[in-house]
Design an enzyme around this catalytic site. Sequence first.
Site, PDB file in Angstrom:
ATOM      1  N   ASP A 288       0.950  -1.251  -0.100  1.00  0.00           N
ATOM      2  CA  ASP A 288       0.026  -0.011   0.090  1.00  0.00           C
ATOM      3  C   ASP A 288       0.801   1.151   0.136  1.00  0.00           C
ATOM      4  O   ASP A 288       1.608   1.383   0.751  1.00  0.00           O
ATOM      5  CB  ASP A 288      -0.785   0.006   1.183  1.00  0.00           C
ATOM      6  CG  ASP A 288      -1.756   1.122   1.253  1.00  0.00           C
ATOM      7  OD1 ASP A 288      -1.822   2.162   0.672  1.00  0.00           O
ATOM      8  OD2 ASP A 288      -2.768   1.023   2.176  1.00  0.00           O
ATOM      9  N   LEU A 324     -18.920  18.492  -1.541  1.00  0.00           N
ATOM     10  CA  LEU A 324     -18.223  18.562  -0.518  1.00  0.00           C
ATOM     11  C   LEU A 324     -19.263  18.667   0.753  1.00  0.00           C
ATOM     12  O   LEU A 324     -18.843  18.291   1.810  1.00  0.00           O
ATOM     13  CB  LEU A 324     -17.613  20.155  -0.646  1.00  0.00           C
ATOM     14  CG  LEU A 324     -16.761  20.360   0.711  1.00  0.00           C
ATOM     15  CD1 LEU A 324     -15.514  19.333   0.804  1.00  0.00           C
ATOM     16  CD2 LEU A 324     -15.966  21.634   0.581  1.00  0.00           C
ATOM     17  N   ASN A 326     -21.613  16.777   1.195  1.00  0.00           N
ATOM     18  CA  ASN A 326     -21.994  15.458   1.884  1.00  0.00           C
ATOM     19  C   ASN A 326     -20.692  14.727   1.780  1.00  0.00           C
ATOM     20  O   ASN A 326     -20.989  13.423   2.000  1.00  0.00           O
ATOM     21  CB  ASN A 326     -22.936  14.835   0.609  1.00  0.00           C
ATOM     22  CG  ASN A 326     -24.079  15.721   0.319  1.00  0.00           C
ATOM     23  OD1 ASN A 326     -24.706  16.039   1.504  1.00  0.00           O
ATOM     24  ND2 ASN A 326     -24.664  15.792  -0.727  1.00  0.00           N
ATOM     25  N   TYR A 379     -10.277  15.114  -4.728  1.00  0.00           N
ATOM     26  CA  TYR A 379      -9.221  14.600  -5.950  1.00  0.00           C
ATOM     27  C   TYR A 379      -8.729  15.913  -6.575  1.00  0.00           C
ATOM     28  O   TYR A 379      -7.391  15.769  -6.737  1.00  0.00           O
ATOM     29  CB  TYR A 379     -10.398  13.987  -6.931  1.00  0.00           C
ATOM     30  CG  TYR A 379      -9.407  13.342  -8.026  1.00  0.00           C
ATOM     31  CD1 TYR A 379      -8.866  12.231  -7.793  1.00  0.00           C
ATOM     32  CD2 TYR A 379      -9.670  13.869  -9.349  1.00  0.00           C
ATOM     33  CE1 TYR A 379      -8.110  11.590  -9.079  1.00  0.00           C
ATOM     34  CE2 TYR A 379      -8.784  13.338 -10.346  1.00  0.00           C
ATOM     35  CZ  TYR A 379      -8.315  12.152 -10.035  1.00  0.00           C
ATOM     36  OH  TYR A 379      -7.602  11.409 -11.233  1.00  0.00           O
ATOM     37  N   THR A 414     -10.113   3.931 -18.937  1.00  0.00           N
ATOM     38  CA  THR A 414      -9.618   2.812 -17.976  1.00  0.00           C
ATOM     39  C   THR A 414     -10.994   2.342 -17.286  1.00  0.00           C
ATOM     40  O   THR A 414     -12.164   3.095 -17.225  1.00  0.00           O
ATOM     41  CB  THR A 414      -8.644   3.419 -17.040  1.00  0.00           C
ATOM     42  OG1 THR A 414      -9.212   4.366 -16.309  1.00  0.00           O
ATOM     43  CG2 THR A 414      -7.441   4.053 -17.908  1.00  0.00           C
TER      44      THR A 414
HETATM   45  P1  NAD Z   1      -7.375   2.707 -11.897  1.00  0.00           P
HETATM   46  O1  NAD Z   1      -8.137   2.528 -10.927  1.00  0.00           O
HETATM   47  O2  NAD Z   1      -7.480   1.784 -13.122  1.00  0.00           O
HETATM   48  O3  NAD Z   1      -5.910   2.011 -11.196  1.00  0.00           O
HETATM   49  C1  NAD Z   1      -5.296   2.591 -10.172  1.00  0.00           C
HETATM   50  C2  NAD Z   1      -4.356   1.503  -9.660  1.00  0.00           C
HETATM   51  O4  NAD Z   1      -3.833   2.293  -8.258  1.00  0.00           O
HETATM   52  C3  NAD Z   1      -5.013   0.361  -9.025  1.00  0.00           C
HETATM   53  O5  NAD Z   1      -4.241  -0.780  -9.696  1.00  0.00           O
HETATM   54  C4  NAD Z   1      -5.096   0.203  -7.645  1.00  0.00           C
HETATM   55  O6  NAD Z   1      -5.238  -0.924  -7.039  1.00  0.00           O
HETATM   56  C5  NAD Z   1      -3.802   1.074  -7.461  1.00  0.00           C
HETATM   57  N1  NAD Z   1      -3.899   1.546  -6.035  1.00  0.00           N
HETATM   58  C6  NAD Z   1      -5.106   2.264  -5.725  1.00  0.00           C
HETATM   59  N2  NAD Z   1      -4.863   2.565  -4.203  1.00  0.00           N
HETATM   60  C7  NAD Z   1      -3.523   2.413  -3.803  1.00  0.00           C
HETATM   61  C8  NAD Z   1      -2.755   2.248  -2.862  1.00  0.00           C
HETATM   62  N3  NAD Z   1      -3.132   2.769  -1.476  1.00  0.00           N
HETATM   63  N4  NAD Z   1      -1.660   1.657  -2.817  1.00  0.00           N
HETATM   64  C9  NAD Z   1      -0.922   1.025  -3.944  1.00  0.00           C
HETATM   65  N5  NAD Z   1      -1.958   1.021  -5.121  1.00  0.00           N
HETATM   66  C10 NAD Z   1      -3.022   1.671  -5.155  1.00  0.00           C
HETATM   67  O7  NAD Z   1      -6.961   3.824 -12.338  1.00  0.00           O
HETATM   68  P2  NAD Z   1      -6.206   4.742 -13.814  1.00  0.00           P
HETATM   69  O8  NAD Z   1      -7.477   5.397 -14.307  1.00  0.00           O
HETATM   70  O9  NAD Z   1      -5.297   3.872 -14.382  1.00  0.00           O
HETATM   71  O10 NAD Z   1      -5.588   6.016 -13.061  1.00  0.00           O
HETATM   72  C11 NAD Z   1      -4.267   5.937 -13.065  1.00  0.00           C
HETATM   73  C12 NAD Z   1      -3.510   7.476 -12.635  1.00  0.00           C
HETATM   74  O11 NAD Z   1      -3.980   8.364 -13.276  1.00  0.00           O
HETATM   75  C13 NAD Z   1      -4.297   7.974 -11.050  1.00  0.00           C
HETATM   76  O12 NAD Z   1      -3.610   8.532 -10.422  1.00  0.00           O
HETATM   77  C14 NAD Z   1      -5.422   8.558 -11.562  1.00  0.00           C
HETATM   78  O13 NAD Z   1      -5.968   9.678 -10.535  1.00  0.00           O
HETATM   79  C15 NAD Z   1      -5.022   9.355 -12.835  1.00  0.00           C
HETATM   80  N6  NAD Z   1      -5.874   9.798 -13.940  1.00  0.00           N
HETATM   81  C16 NAD Z   1      -6.697   8.898 -14.556  1.00  0.00           C
HETATM   82  C17 NAD Z   1      -7.616   9.522 -15.386  1.00  0.00           C
HETATM   83  C18 NAD Z   1      -8.428   8.550 -16.419  1.00  0.00           C
HETATM   84  O14 NAD Z   1      -9.222   9.117 -17.074  1.00  0.00           O
HETATM   85  N7  NAD Z   1      -8.357   7.351 -16.077  1.00  0.00           N
HETATM   86  C19 NAD Z   1      -7.709  10.731 -15.804  1.00  0.00           C
HETATM   87  C20 NAD Z   1      -6.920  11.600 -15.124  1.00  0.00           C
HETATM   88  C21 NAD Z   1      -5.979  11.137 -13.997  1.00  0.00           C
END
Ligand code: NAD
Length: 473
Positions: A288, A324, A326, A379, A414
């Site tokens: 984690d 916010l 809620n 976020y 994703t």
């Molecule tokens: P996702 O949910 O598919 O993957 C996120 C991964 O992070 C997962 O494998 C999860 O298990 C892991 N994770 C979560 N909490 C964790 C923890 N405490 N310790 C270790 N691992 C942990 O998300 P994604 O869409 O692939 O997003 C990846 C990054 O990109 C994130 O930071 C997200 O905020 C950012 N992001 C995504 C988008 C989008 O459109 N998908 C847009 C902007 C930013």
Amino acid sequence: MNDRYLEFTHSSFGKSLAAMIGLPTPPRLKRADGPWESQPLDGKPVLVGSSRGATLVGPLLSALSGAGATLRIVPEHSGLAPLKEAAAAQRVTVHGNPAEGAGEPRNHAVVFDASGLSSPAQLRELYDFVQPVLRGIAANGRILLLSRAPESLQDVAAKTASTALRGFIRSLGKEVGKNGTTANLIEVPTGADEAIDPVLRFFLTPHSAYISGQVLPLAAPQTRGVALPGSLEGKIALVTGAARGIGASIAETLAREGVKVIGMDHPSAEGGLGETMAKIGGVGLALDVTAPDAASRIAAEVGKNFGGLDIVVHNAGITRDKMLRNMPAHFWDMVLNINLGAILKINEGLLKEGFRDGARVVCISSIGGIGGNAGQTNYGATKAGVIGYVDAMASTFARRGGAINAVAPGFIETAMTAAMPFGPREVGRRINSLSQGGLPQDIAEAVTFFASPAASAVNGRTLRVCGQNFFGQ
Ligand code: NAD
């Protein structure tokens, strides 16, 4: 998740229906299908121009011809002199831009060296060069401007003209996206001229398919003369949140360039992590990011087997959306701790033990931290915080010969965005210049570029990879 609308408008029935009733047709973007190449522009026509007094033409021509481009010019353009001189000095062949309908291939890219602009009146040279050639750009083409950053200029008229370019490129990006063409601006400080080579190789190739309307300011490079292809061979990287989505793609793309990847994810995602790592010959670390001893456990794992880390990608992130009024405190705490607090703590620990000299860090921000979204105060705060953090830490990493940057994804296909309700998801996908969501690979390509020592002139920056999302700047 599939973009069914895009697929439909590219089917033969969908194409005719879209044309008949005037539906928008998102372009099919051409993305990279292999590692960085030594001659990525091999035989591709690139139309190159300059303003009078331009000073980047030398490194520009040598980068383009080194990348294999066929160079074209507009012989009657008023800013041609610096370009002609540089071409003669380097003995590179330039061809006149063929007339439309001459049966010659269209220009893959249009590149303009605007570093000589000294007044708003001189912006007319930019108009005279770009306006007549826009129709001759191939699908999935590239428009790239090079300038001196306004912050580095003292003269009022020059500073004004240089700042004007930012508005020009943002507006042009919104015009040209319909056929997958992108438009970006690179601001080059004096002393960083040679650093444009790897930057051009990234921005003029399919590795940057989903980046448009962006301004990327460079700094003095930490290392000089590092070629992009092969620059990541044998490096050691840690990628958090690597089990799936964007993190998995980052791990795969780094591995494509020869990086040994340690993929880290929450113990609850160990299965997915194992599968992703098995595909790329990486090592899984079920941990984690908010564990109090995360940094020391990473350092121990890396120290034992690899000696130290060259690259860390802080990608793990979550959303816990609520207005916010809620929002329960545990939603706030979880998002703040995982998306932001953990990055600071892990880096702090690795700066004491774990990073090698020259280490490069890439953090994942978000358009949500730039434009803001209702229900995402937690976020948005973390993702804006990341932007401030990389800026604040740039000098710390530079002193060790490395860098820290951020990539801000827009709407990416994703599991995170698939979980959105249909309406907001469809809107989120379309409100950008390329009328579609990005793919995890788009983020991974930018991260992998920033991870390379060849990108050493980029430090403390946040690059949006969002198809020029209409939110924020
Ligand atoms: P996702 O949910 O598919 O993957 C996120 C991964 O992070 C997962 O494998 C999860 O298990 C892991 N994770 C979560 N909490 C964790 C923890 N405490 N310790 C270790 N691992 C942990 O998300 P994604 O869409 O692939 O997003 C990846 C990054 O990109 C994130 O930071 C997200 O905020 C950012 N992001 C995504 C988008 C989008 O459109 N998908 C847009 C902007 C930013």
